[in-house]
Design an enzyme around this catalytic site. Structure first.
Site, PDB file in Angstrom:
ATOM      1  N   CYS A 175       0.825  -1.196   0.000  1.00 47.52           N
ATOM      2  CA  CYS A 175       0.000   0.000   0.000  1.00 47.52           C
ATOM      3  C   CYS A 175       0.856   1.242   0.000  1.00 47.52           C
ATOM      4  CB  CYS A 175      -0.912   0.008   1.233  1.00 47.52           C
ATOM      5  SG  CYS A 175      -1.924   1.477   1.360  1.00 47.52           S
ATOM      6  N   PHE A 198      -3.767  -5.058 -18.225  1.00 42.58           N
ATOM      7  CA  PHE A 198      -3.786  -6.425 -18.755  1.00 42.58           C
ATOM      8  C   PHE A 198      -2.926  -6.524 -20.028  1.00 42.58           C
ATOM      9  CE2 PHE A 198      -7.919  -6.565 -16.413  1.00 42.58           C
ATOM     10  CZ  PHE A 198      -7.577  -7.588 -15.533  1.00 42.58           C
ATOM     11  N   ARG A 241      -0.409  -7.703 -22.566  1.00 44.10           N
ATOM     12  CA  ARG A 241       0.199  -8.976 -22.944  1.00 44.10           C
ATOM     13  C   ARG A 241       0.783  -8.837 -24.346  1.00 44.10           C
ATOM     14  NH1 ARG A 241      -1.330  -9.202 -18.424  1.00 44.10           N
ATOM     15  NH2 ARG A 241      -2.322 -10.954 -17.312  1.00 44.10           N
TER      16      ARG A 241
END
Length: 278
Positions: free
Chosen positions: A120, A260, A262
């Site tokens: 955090c 995400f 890739r």
């Protein structure tokens, strides 16, 4: 310091043809140790980090907290010799910073009395609304080349030496728009890795980070977008998901945000693609 990773005897458990098998062997894990940052004798924060590039981390954190805006705002940074381990050795876990008169004053609301964990980056701050209204460097938007964005996670992995050894450490990297790595740093905490990259660029007088992309091996959280925006990055690319606040802040700041990422795909949460596509 030589404390980036350690070896432990571990038992690996596998199932082969329905039979449970065990095998004891040495395994390498990433080191996690506390770092306390002081300025003028006052403890500003403590964070759990992987030792190494601590001065860059401190500069990045001080920049994100708006205490400094230039390397000249720090006159000295040194490990405190009084922080010793059980055998009298220096632990290198206490960093003393001397701020120049050009630095912002240290105020009570800046001090983090609760240690920041490796997960955090904004623990101890008073409110999310306070963070949302922080000023940041003006951002010059860039249109993202899809082929570049899909290639960047692989380029980051090429520089993740400790990850290849331990499998348990995050990375942050600054890349130019041609995909060349300017700096890659690893840490047990993703926000620490980002601070190390930003601190490095600050010390090299390369902020604001225009025409530069921040790439993270983690998710894109609010505090990472905030750090990137304050440093002037026009884009952030993450290998995992983005949070709702991260998307909102990126759009407010005029940053491109991809998640995400890739080799063959990514999600574009904010910003535009080259060629006018969105």
């Amino acid at each position: 310091m030589g404390r980036i990773n350690r070896s432990f005897a571990v038992t690996r458990v596998t199932r082969e043809d329905g039979v449970i098998r065990t095998d004891t062997r040495a395994d390498t894990v990433s080191v996690e140790e506390p770092l306390e940052i002081r300025a003028g004798g006052t403890t500003l924060t403590s964070t759990m980090r992987t030792p190494g590039h601590d001065i860059e981390l401190a500069h990045g954190w001080l920049f994100a907290e708006r205490l400094i805006s230039s390397p000249d705002d720090v006159t000295t940074a040194r490990y405190c010799a009084g922080a010793v381990g059980p055998e009298g050795e220096n632990t290198y876990n206490l960093l003393d910073i001397d701020l120049a008169g050009t630095a912002a004053p240290v105020t009570p609301n800046l001090i983090r009395l609760t240690p920041t964990t490796s997960a955090c980056g904004v623990c101890g701050t008073q409110s999310i609304s306070e963070l949302l209204h922080r000023t940041h460097a003006p951002i010059e938007p860039v249109a993202l080349d899809p082929d570049l964005i899909m290639a960047l996670p692989g380029k980051l992995r090429e520089g993740q030496k400790q990850f290849r050894k331990t499998g348990g450490i995050h990375a942050a990297g600054a890349f130019d728009l041609d995909g060349n790595a300017l700096v890659i740093r690893e840490d047990i905490g993703r926000h620490n890795a980002a601070d190390k990259v930003i601190g490095h660029l600050l010390l090299e007088n390369k902020l604001p980070a225009k025409d530069t992309i921040l790439v993270m091996s983690s998710r894109a959280s609010f505090e990472l977008v905030q750090k990137a925006a304050m440093a002037g990055f026009p884009a952030l690319v993450a290998v995992s998901a983005a949070s709702s606040l991260a998307v909102e802040l990126a759009r407010q700041a005029g940053m491109a945000l991809a998640g995400f990422a890739r080799e063959e795909r990514f999600n574009l949460y904010a910003g535009a693609l080259a060629g006018g596509r969105r």
